[in-house]
Design a protein around this motif. Structure first.
Motif, PDB file in Angstrom:
ATOM      1  N   PRO A 115     -16.992  27.557  32.081  1.00  0.00           N
ATOM      2  CA  PRO A 115     -18.255  27.482  31.721  1.00  0.00           C
ATOM      3  C   PRO A 115     -19.588  27.489  32.451  1.00  0.00           C
ATOM      4  N   GLU A 116     -20.566  28.181  32.604  1.00  0.00           N
ATOM      5  CA  GLU A 116     -21.601  28.930  33.540  1.00  0.00           C
ATOM      6  C   GLU A 116     -21.973  27.401  34.169  1.00  0.00           C
ATOM      7  N   ALA A 117     -22.116  26.506  32.984  1.00  0.00           N
ATOM      8  CA  ALA A 117     -22.528  25.132  33.726  1.00  0.00           C
ATOM      9  C   ALA A 117     -22.077  24.501  34.625  1.00  0.00           C
ATOM     10  N   HIS A 118     -20.740  25.249  34.367  1.00  0.00           N
ATOM     11  CA  HIS A 118     -20.062  23.760  35.523  1.00  0.00           C
ATOM     12  C   HIS A 118     -19.221  24.858  36.620  1.00  0.00           C
ATOM     13  N   ILE A 119     -19.456  25.603  37.026  1.00  0.00           N
ATOM     14  CA  ILE A 119     -19.561  26.735  37.799  1.00  0.00           C
ATOM     15  C   ILE A 119     -20.078  26.444  39.192  1.00  0.00           C
ATOM     16  N   GLY A 120     -21.031  25.713  39.193  1.00  0.00           N
ATOM     17  CA  GLY A 120     -21.412  25.316  40.697  1.00  0.00           C
ATOM     18  C   GLY A 120     -20.592  24.327  41.592  1.00  0.00           C
ATOM     19  N   LEU A 121     -20.212  23.520  40.577  1.00  0.00           N
ATOM     20  CA  LEU A 121     -19.309  22.287  40.344  1.00  0.00           C
ATOM     21  C   LEU A 121     -17.478  23.034  41.092  1.00  0.00           C
ATOM     22  N   ALA A 122     -17.138  24.146  40.401  1.00  0.00           N
ATOM     23  CA  ALA A 122     -15.684  24.673  40.797  1.00  0.00           C
ATOM     24  C   ALA A 122     -15.807  25.127  41.873  1.00  0.00           C
ATOM     25  N   HIS A 123     -14.246  24.980  42.673  1.00  0.00           N
ATOM     26  CA  HIS A 123     -13.998  25.833  43.704  1.00  0.00           C
ATOM     27  C   HIS A 123     -12.329  25.478  44.465  1.00  0.00           C
ATOM     28  N   THR A 124     -11.745  26.832  44.939  1.00  0.00           N
ATOM     29  CA  THR A 124     -10.463  26.770  44.521  1.00  0.00           C
ATOM     30  C   THR A 124     -10.182  25.178  45.508  1.00  0.00           C
ATOM     31  N   GLY A 125      -8.749  24.677  44.995  1.00  0.00           N
ATOM     32  CA  GLY A 125      -8.447  23.403  45.769  1.00  0.00           C
ATOM     33  C   GLY A 125      -8.150  22.383  45.114  1.00  0.00           C
ATOM     34  N   LEU A 126      -8.980  22.423  44.659  1.00  0.00           N
ATOM     35  CA  LEU A 126      -9.416  21.341  42.623  1.00  0.00           C
ATOM     36  C   LEU A 126      -8.203  20.786  42.246  1.00  0.00           C
ATOM     37  N   ASP A 127      -7.386  19.771  42.303  1.00  0.00           N
ATOM     38  CA  ASP A 127      -6.835  19.189  41.942  1.00  0.00           C
ATOM     39  C   ASP A 127      -6.709  19.605  39.964  1.00  0.00           C
ATOM     40  N   ALA A 128      -6.223  19.483  39.229  1.00  0.00           N
ATOM     41  CA  ALA A 128      -5.781  19.648  37.967  1.00  0.00           C
ATOM     42  C   ALA A 128      -4.627  19.196  36.929  1.00  0.00           C
ATOM     43  N   THR A 129      -4.887  18.225  35.942  1.00  0.00           N
ATOM     44  CA  THR A 129      -3.427  18.366  34.794  1.00  0.00           C
ATOM     45  C   THR A 129      -3.520  18.679  33.324  1.00  0.00           C
ATOM     46  N   ILE A 130      -2.560  19.241  33.722  1.00  0.00           N
ATOM     47  CA  ILE A 130      -2.609  20.873  32.773  1.00  0.00           C
ATOM     48  C   ILE A 130      -1.973  20.290  31.524  1.00  0.00           C
ATOM     49  N   LYS A 131      -2.094  20.026  30.187  1.00  0.00           N
ATOM     50  CA  LYS A 131      -0.919  19.769  29.206  1.00  0.00           C
ATOM     51  C   LYS A 131      -0.937  20.324  28.144  1.00  0.00           C
ATOM     52  N   THR A 132       0.078  21.280  27.658  1.00  0.00           N
ATOM     53  CA  THR A 132       0.310  21.924  26.813  1.00  0.00           C
ATOM     54  C   THR A 132       0.892  21.296  25.370  1.00  0.00           C
ATOM     55  N   VAL A 133       0.717  22.694  24.618  1.00  0.00           N
ATOM     56  CA  VAL A 133       0.791  22.410  22.807  1.00  0.00           C
ATOM     57  C   VAL A 133       2.315  20.828  23.021  1.00  0.00           C
ATOM     58  N   THR A 134       2.848  21.524  23.615  1.00  0.00           N
ATOM     59  CA  THR A 134       4.775  21.405  22.954  1.00  0.00           C
ATOM     60  C   THR A 134       4.579  19.923  23.852  1.00  0.00           C
ATOM     61  N   GLY A 135       3.105  19.445  24.349  1.00  0.00           N
ATOM     62  CA  GLY A 135       3.936  17.911  24.915  1.00  0.00           C
ATOM     63  C   GLY A 135       4.210  18.271  27.059  1.00  0.00           C
ATOM     64  N   GLN A 136       4.222  19.214  27.319  1.00  0.00           N
ATOM     65  CA  GLN A 136       4.358  18.981  28.965  1.00  0.00           C
ATOM     66  C   GLN A 136       3.313  18.348  29.423  1.00  0.00           C
ATOM     67  N   THR A 137       2.657  17.884  31.123  1.00  0.00           N
ATOM     68  CA  THR A 137       2.068  17.403  31.615  1.00  0.00           C
ATOM     69  C   THR A 137       2.702  17.927  32.952  1.00  0.00           C
ATOM     70  N   VAL A 138       1.878  18.770  33.874  1.00  0.00           N
ATOM     71  CA  VAL A 138       1.922  18.852  35.166  1.00  0.00           C
ATOM     72  C   VAL A 138       0.803  18.845  35.316  1.00  0.00           C
ATOM     73  N   GLU A 139       1.154  18.656  37.086  1.00  0.00           N
ATOM     74  CA  GLU A 139      -0.328  18.440  37.985  1.00  0.00           C
ATOM     75  C   GLU A 139      -0.482  20.407  38.784  1.00  0.00           C
ATOM     76  N   GLY A 140      -1.270  20.211  39.127  1.00  0.00           N
ATOM     77  CA  GLY A 140      -1.983  22.036  39.539  1.00  0.00           C
ATOM     78  C   GLY A 140      -2.659  21.361  40.337  1.00  0.00           C
ATOM     79  N   LYS A 141      -3.377  22.891  40.861  1.00  0.00           N
ATOM     80  CA  LYS A 141      -4.011  23.355  41.171  1.00  0.00           C
ATOM     81  C   LYS A 141      -5.269  24.234  41.194  1.00  0.00           C
ATOM     82  N   VAL A 142      -5.973  24.088  41.384  1.00  0.00           N
ATOM     83  CA  VAL A 142      -7.196  25.413  41.255  1.00  0.00           C
ATOM     84  C   VAL A 142      -7.180  26.591  42.513  1.00  0.00           C
ATOM     85  N   THR A 143      -6.723  28.228  41.879  1.00  0.00           N
ATOM     86  CA  THR A 143      -6.357  28.682  43.254  1.00  0.00           C
ATOM     87  C   THR A 143      -7.166  30.085  43.224  1.00  0.00           C
ATOM     88  N   TYR A 144      -7.805  30.317  42.042  1.00  0.00           N
ATOM     89  CA  TYR A 144      -8.628  31.547  41.260  1.00  0.00           C
ATOM     90  C   TYR A 144      -9.994  30.953  40.791  1.00  0.00           C
TER      91      TYR A 144
END
Length: 421
Positions: free
Chosen positions: A270-299
């Motif tokens: 969202p544009e309200a958070h775009i000022g804080l976003a940048h590549t390299g940030l850590d993120a946690t992704i959880k799928t609807v199938t119950g899988q959880t994995v860590e990743g990084k913002v690349t783009y």
């Protein structure tokens, strides 16, 4: 007879109801506390203490008006002052001390998983499919064979090119020998200068012949190698897959490989958070199938979507075992950083007279109201901003006091249960 009985019963019930109502109290409003209240039987008799009222009172069935709990001579403002003013007894409340601490700033995103790339392994030469080495869903590594085309006359072309290279090398050796002999004869004065030039020309031609023959052999071998179609990337084989015996032209696909490692999570920031976003940030992704994995913002796109005004973003996640599939709905929580905040139980939130959401605190024995902003709601409590660094928050009795009111505060320790939402 039956009708007579019914009318008689109804008359008895009416008399009983009237008698019961006569024992009640008539209240006439607008005359102040304690005024305008009198027994109904007194209204019927026309006097305050008639014989019927006296008899009913002695029997204990006549209702008596309640005595006013406050002085009816006081105005409304005087009554409020008497109950909540400085002269009134202090309201007892309980408080807990909360100190500001680093608050994680997290941005939730919704999106889906997407394969990093889909690569078609195509034939680089025309030919009939002799062998198909893979099946749909098979995992392949770089260099694994996919299809083998019929070699045809390509092997014979390689043998012919090898023979041509041997002849060129033999001609080059003879030309080098002739040139060396010519140099020796000229040094002894037994050969003319024009013979030296002819020998050098023949040597240059022989060398060019060797180079041409080597190029021909390289081309023949490359054409033969093109009959073996191998995987250029790691992934899973998907449709379309060639059929044995089919004819492939140059550029026709032998198999399609989906690159699943690393996997990519795609979403919109969202544009309200775009000022804080940048590549390299850590993120946690959880799928609807119950899988959880860590990743990084690349783009993160620099151009917003015209319809949603949000910015496309990608989070790269490892998928070594190919357990995460392409196109699965997922949620991501991106950790933007930290900011000072307070972790409070939800029960301490209240509204002021204007409807603003906030927290009541006690400062020097007096109630104060602080509007707050909820940043995040967690299982441990709610993260808010807007409070002083150290705040004595009212945990019990906050709905019974107002800003500016002096209270008797009893501090209690903050336990794990107190901060639970």
């Amino acid at each position: 007879m039956r009708a007579f009985f019914s009318y008689g019963l109804a008359l008895c019930l009416l008399l009983l109801a009237g008698g019961w109502l006569a024992t009640g109290t008539l209240v006439q409003g607008g005359q102040g506390p304690g005024n305008g209240e009198k027994p109904i039987v007194s209204v019927i008799e026309g006097e305050e203490h008639g014989p019927i009222a006296t008899a009913l009172s002695d029997a204990g069935v006549l209702a008596h008006p309640h005595e006013p709990e406050v002085d009816p001579a006081l105005t409304i403002a005087q009554r409020i002052e008497e109950t909540t003013g400085a002269s009134a007894p202090k309201q007892s409340v309980r408080t807990a001390r909360f100190t500001a601490q680093p608050m994680p700033i997290e941005v939730p995103l919704r999106g889906r998983t997407q394969a990093r790339a889909t690569v078609s392994a195509v034939a680089e030469t025309a030919g009939t499919v002799d062998t198909v080495h893979v099946t749909k869903g098979q995992r392949v590594e770089v260099g694994d064979p996919l299809c083998t085309l019929d070699q045809g006359t390509r092997a014979a072309a390689v043998a012919q090119a090898e023979a041509g290279l041997e002849q060129a090398n033999a001609a080059l050796a003879q030309a080098e020998l002739n040139a060396s002999t010519n140099v020796d004869l000229r040094e002894r004065g037994l050969a003319a200068a024009n013979t030296a030039n002819a020998a050098e020309v023949a040597l240059a031609q022989a060398r060019a012949g060797v180079t041409q023959a080597q190029a021909g052999l390289d081309n023949a071998r490359a054409e033969l190698d093109r009959t073996e179609i191998v995987a250029k990337v790691e992934g899973l084989v998907q449709d379309p897959v060639a059929i044995q015996g089919s004819m492939l032209s140059a550029g026709s696909p032998c198999a399609t490989i989906v690159q699943l490692n690393p996997m990519v999570f795609t979403s919109m920031v969202p544009e309200a958070h775009i000022g804080l976003a940048h590549t390299g940030l850590d993120a946690t992704i959880k799928t609807v199938t119950g899988q959880t994995v860590e990743g990084k913002v690349t783009y993160i796109s620099s151009v917003a979507d015209a319809a949603t005004r949000a910015f496309p973003a990608e989070i790269e996640i490892p998928n070594d075992d190919f357990a995460i599939r392409d196109g699965v709905t997922a949620e991501a929580v991106v950790n933007i950083g930290t900011a000072p905040g307070h972790l409070l139980p939800q029960s301490v939130l209240t509204l002021d007279d204007d409807g603003a959401l906030g927290v009541r605190t006690v400062e020097d024995g007096v109630v104060a109201f602080h509007p707050v902003t909820i940043v995040n709601d967690t299982r441990e409590g709610i993260w808010v901003t807007g409070l002083p660094a150290v705040a004595d928050v009212i945990t019990v009795g906050q709905e019974n006091v107002t800003s500016g009111q002096a209270v008797d505060a009893s501090p209690v320790a903050v336990s794990a249960e107190a901060t639970a939402s």
